[in-house]
Enzyme design. Structure first.
Site, PDB file in Angstrom:
ATOM      1  N   ASP A  91      39.548  44.914  37.383  1.00  0.00           N
ATOM      2  CA  ASP A  91      39.673  44.514  35.980  1.00  0.00           C
ATOM      3  C   ASP A  91      38.696  45.348  35.163  1.00  0.00           C
ATOM      4  O   ASP A  91      37.806  46.004  35.697  1.00  0.00           O
ATOM      5  CB  ASP A  91      39.506  43.005  35.798  1.00  0.00           C
ATOM      6  CG  ASP A  91      38.095  42.498  36.017  1.00  0.00           C
ATOM      7  OD1 ASP A  91      37.155  43.295  35.962  1.00  0.00           O
ATOM      8  OD2 ASP A  91      37.950  41.278  36.229  1.00  0.00           O
ATOM      9  N   ASP A 140      44.637  36.143  40.686  1.00  0.00           N
ATOM     10  CA  ASP A 140      43.294  36.228  41.267  1.00  0.00           C
ATOM     11  C   ASP A 140      42.477  35.082  40.712  1.00  0.00           C
ATOM     12  O   ASP A 140      42.753  34.572  39.627  1.00  0.00           O
ATOM     13  CB  ASP A 140      42.614  37.556  40.902  1.00  0.00           C
ATOM     14  CG  ASP A 140      42.024  37.507  39.489  1.00  0.00           C
ATOM     15  OD1 ASP A 140      40.808  37.307  39.356  1.00  0.00           O
ATOM     16  OD2 ASP A 140      42.796  37.637  38.513  1.00  0.00           O
TER      17      ASP A 140
END
Length: 376
Positions: free
Chosen positions: A92, A271
């Site tokens: 990310d 996630d």
């Protein structure tokens, strides 16, 4: 990267697919264990593969940028070589971590200035240097730099935020398209839909994100404190717009129930730190509900942690023993609990995929949801 949609559930929007990357194929729906700083806490890489059966893990740009630093990662030949993980990795952008540093960051059009949580040093993240950083880290899937709005968030702020996120996305794409991967394999860039819990903003953002035609798309800014019903409503709105032939990644979600309900809405990738963080605090997820292993009721329970789970066969540890380890603050206790929770999450998405392929997902999902939230 290539995504192949194999089948869809006839009673919901659940999908089963295959995502092909340079480091291997991923069967969706999929859960990605969070390896924030290049490691899933307390778990060896061989355990991730052999016991947990993880197909892809997540790393975090913010944390890896600060420590060990980009020079070290580049010197190693990228994160895959640095941490000896030869399967896919997603990073990310650091946007969520910057969002969480409320007291020590400043958001401007150029980017975000923040102070390190480690030593207080000052740094600037921009759409351009975040792309460069993720090139150096070398993940198979990298995320666009965005602003994650808090909850609650007023409409004007949310609107201004998505407009800036979309301008940042344009800059991310330009930098990504004008640079090359560093380690001999391709990377894919996923844009992120924002818009808080406002239907029209989510629709606008989804339309903008879809228009870029990237390999996949993500949904951010959910699971930040809003009621689950709002999360599901926004996910449904967005999935009605995002292209069907691209993978959809719901960031930071969530509980086992959240995962099943969002699979039913058409999400492919998840996630969350919950299975690992909660494990370290003694909370275990099982097929029959949630166990707080610290409770006295487990002190003389010598049955496996989850008698119905294939992980119980792998570990041979009883509830009584695990409770003893957790109370004694033995490192092995946190490790066993983490292995269990991650394997449970992987089992959950594997079973969801099997049920989608069999055509029985919807009934199975509804029966599981009734069990998963029970406190045992």
């Amino acid at each position: 990267m290539k995504f192949t949609l194999q089948t869809s559930d006839i009673h919901s929007k659940a999908r089963a697919g295959t995502l092909e990357t340079a480091h291997g194929n991923i069967l969706t729906p999929i859960f990605m264990p969070v390896g924030t700083a290049g490691t899933v806490k307390g778990v060896h890489q061989h355990e991730l593969k052999e016991q947990i059966k993880a197909q892809i893990i997540l790393g975090n740009t913010y944390h890896l940028y600060l420590r060990p630093g980009l020079d070290t990662i580049r010197g190693a030949g990228g994160l895959h070589r640095f941490n000896s993980w030869d399967r896919p990795i997603l990073t990310d952008s650091g946007g969520y971590q910057v969002y969480s540093l409320t007291e020590v960051r400043k958001i401007r059009e150029e980017g975000v200035t923040f102070r390190s949580h480690i030593d207080g040093s000052k740094h600037l993240f921009t759409p351009e240097n975040v792309m460069d950083t993720q090139r150096i880290i070398g993940a198979d899937i990298i995320m666009a730099f965005d602003e994650c709005t808090p909850y609650p968030c007023d409409y004007r702020y949310a609107k201004d935020s998505i407009d800036m996120t979309h301008r940042w996305l344009q800059r991310c794409c330009e930098r990504f398209d004008n640079t090359e991967p560093l380690y001999g394999y391709e990377q894919s860039l996923f844009p992120i839909v924002q818009g808080s819990v406002y239907k029209d903003l989510r629709e606008k953002s989804a339309e903008v994100i879809a228009s870029y035609g990237r390999d996949g798309n993500a949904i951010g800014g959910l699971s930040v404190g809003e009621p689950a019903e709002e999360m599901y409503a926004m996910t449904e709105v967005v999935n009605n717009i995002l292209p069907r032939d691209k993978p959809r990644y719901l960031m930071g979600v969530g509980t086992p129930i959240n995962i099943l309900e969002n699979i039913a809405l058409g999400i492919d990738m998840f996630d969350c730190v919950m299975p690992t963080r909660n494990a370290r605090n003694g909370m275990l997820f099982t097929r029959k509900g949630i166990i707080n292993i610290k409770n006295k009721k487990w002190a003389d329970d010598f049955s496996p942690i989850d008698a119905d789970s294939d992980l119980a066969t792998d570990l041979f540890y009883s509830k009584s023993y695990l409770r003893h380890l957790i109370h004694s603050k033995e490192l092995l206790g946190a490790q066993i609990a983490t292995l269990h929770n991650l394997r449970f999450y992987m089992w959950l998405v594997e079973e969801a995929r099997n049920k989608i392929l069999e055509g029985t997902f919807y009934e199975w999902k509804n029966s599981m949801v009734k069990q998963l939230g029970e406190r045992l």
